[in-house]
Design an enzyme around this catalytic site. Structure first.
Site, PDB file in Angstrom:
ATOM      1  N   GLU A  76       0.863   4.229  -0.283  1.00  0.00           N
ATOM      2  CA  GLU A  76       0.929   2.800  -0.597  1.00  0.00           C
ATOM      3  C   GLU A  76       1.928   2.563  -1.738  1.00  0.00           C
ATOM      4  O   GLU A  76       2.305   3.493  -2.461  1.00  0.00           O
ATOM      5  CB  GLU A  76      -0.478   2.300  -0.998  1.00  0.00           C
ATOM      6  CG  GLU A  76      -0.592   0.812  -1.327  1.00  0.00           C
ATOM      7  CD  GLU A  76      -0.125  -0.094  -0.199  1.00  0.00           C
ATOM      8  OE1 GLU A  76       1.091  -0.093   0.101  1.00  0.00           O
ATOM      9  OE2 GLU A  76      -0.949  -0.833   0.366  1.00  0.00           O
ATOM     10  N   HIS A 105      -4.850   2.062   7.258  1.00  0.00           N
ATOM     11  CA  HIS A 105      -6.188   2.629   7.035  1.00  0.00           C
ATOM     12  C   HIS A 105      -7.264   1.537   7.112  1.00  0.00           C
ATOM     13  O   HIS A 105      -6.967   0.339   7.027  1.00  0.00           O
ATOM     14  CB  HIS A 105      -6.260   3.328   5.673  1.00  0.00           C
ATOM     15  CG  HIS A 105      -6.085   2.382   4.511  1.00  0.00           C
ATOM     16  ND1 HIS A 105      -7.101   1.571   4.047  1.00  0.00           N
ATOM     17  CD2 HIS A 105      -5.011   2.105   3.744  1.00  0.00           C
ATOM     18  CE1 HIS A 105      -6.665   0.848   3.045  1.00  0.00           C
ATOM     19  NE2 HIS A 105      -5.386   1.146   2.842  1.00  0.00           N
ATOM     20  N   MET A 141     -13.655   0.646  -0.395  1.00  0.00           N
ATOM     21  CA  MET A 141     -14.506   0.056  -1.433  1.00  0.00           C
ATOM     22  C   MET A 141     -13.687  -0.833  -2.372  1.00  0.00           C
ATOM     23  O   MET A 141     -14.120  -1.923  -2.746  1.00  0.00           O
ATOM     24  CB  MET A 141     -15.195   1.167  -2.231  1.00  0.00           C
ATOM     25  CG  MET A 141     -16.201   0.666  -3.245  1.00  0.00           C
ATOM     26  SD  MET A 141     -17.010   2.042  -4.095  1.00  0.00           S
ATOM     27  CE  MET A 141     -15.658   2.633  -5.106  1.00  0.00           C
ATOM     28  N   ARG A 143      -7.985   7.907   1.933  1.00  0.00           N
ATOM     29  CA  ARG A 143      -8.374   6.839   2.864  1.00  0.00           C
ATOM     30  C   ARG A 143      -7.532   6.896   4.139  1.00  0.00           C
ATOM     31  O   ARG A 143      -8.008   6.547   5.215  1.00  0.00           O
ATOM     32  CB  ARG A 143      -8.278   5.468   2.185  1.00  0.00           C
ATOM     33  CG  ARG A 143      -6.892   5.062   1.667  1.00  0.00           C
ATOM     34  CD  ARG A 143      -7.034   3.807   0.804  1.00  0.00           C
ATOM     35  NE  ARG A 143      -5.796   3.219   0.330  1.00  0.00           N
ATOM     36  CZ  ARG A 143      -5.190   3.542  -0.809  1.00  0.00           C
ATOM     37  NH1 ARG A 143      -5.703   4.489  -1.584  1.00  0.00           N
ATOM     38  NH2 ARG A 143      -4.082   2.922  -1.192  1.00  0.00           N
TER      39      ARG A 143
END
Length: 227
Positions: free
Chosen positions: A88, A11, A15, A60
């Protein structure tokens, strides 16, 4: 049945990446830079035909796969199937915490004193012990250790194999630490124990899923200009 070529895309920058925060199963939006980097990857893959595109179920990754889909001019992709197994690595109680403070706690749990550079920690103790130390340092011991992550990776590949039996080439959006750990396990340039370079945001790692279910990585961490 046939072999399936798998394009694993990391990805774009988020932020939390920008703010230096731990980001595993927790999520944060793509940054402007993240979207711009992904557009370069998407344009580099725009004329590569994919039979299907898949994504981790984190936002994401979903946002990333839609950028890939929208830019591709030679593929007819329907609804994107979300694959939770390609999430993840889970960092448990450390999710959203300052990344340097987290690495320092893991280094102390591993018995090597204070260290905030994750590469130095892994170089000293190895990736397997790093996973164990992460679980140990986590106050709730929720973080994935090597065994839990390995089981999930095997499940991810098995599920992908089932889904892609009639597909020659697919794109899967996943995450940096998960892709890296897949490469440690399935890339012949890795000996299965020592660390390898962390994949860049928007990079492409290419694997072959053989008709008997075996998976091998043949290209790792390629940026848009290398595709």
């Amino acid at each position: 049945m046939l072999a399936t070529e798998v394009y694993l895309v990391r990805h774009g920058e988020t932020m939390f990446n920008q703010l230096n925060k731990v980001q595993g199963w927790c999520d944060s939006p793509l940054t402007v830079k993240g979207i711009d980097d992904l557009k370069r990857t998407a344009n580099a893959l725009a004329q590569v035909h994919f039979d299907n595109m898949y994504s981790s179920d984190l936002k994401r990754a979903i946002d990333t796969v839609h950028l890939m889909k929208d830019a591709n001019i030679v593929s007819e992709i329907g609804k994107i199937k979300k694959l939770p197994e390609f999430r993840e690595v889970f960092f448990g109680s450390f999710e959203g915490d300052d990344i340097d403070q987290t690495w320092d706690k893991i280094a102390q749990a591993a018995g090597i004193g204070h260290e905030t550079n994750v590469q130095k920690i892994i170089n000293q103790i190895g990736i397997e012990e790093f996973r164990e130390a992460t679980k140990k340092a986590d106050p709730r011991h929720l973080a994935e250790n090597k065994e839990e992550l390995d089981e999930r990776m095997i499940r991810a590949i098995r599920n992908l194999h089932e889904l892609t039996k009639n597909e020659k080439r697919v794109l899967v959006v996943s995450h940096g630490d998960f892709i890296k750990t897949l490469a440690i396990k399935y890339w012949n340039n890795s000996d299965g124990h020592h660390d390898i370079q962390f994949p860049n945001n928007g990079s492409v790692t290419r694997g072959i899923l053989h008709d008997d279910g075996r998976f091998e990585i043949v290209d790792y961490n390629k940026d848009a200009e290398d595709l």
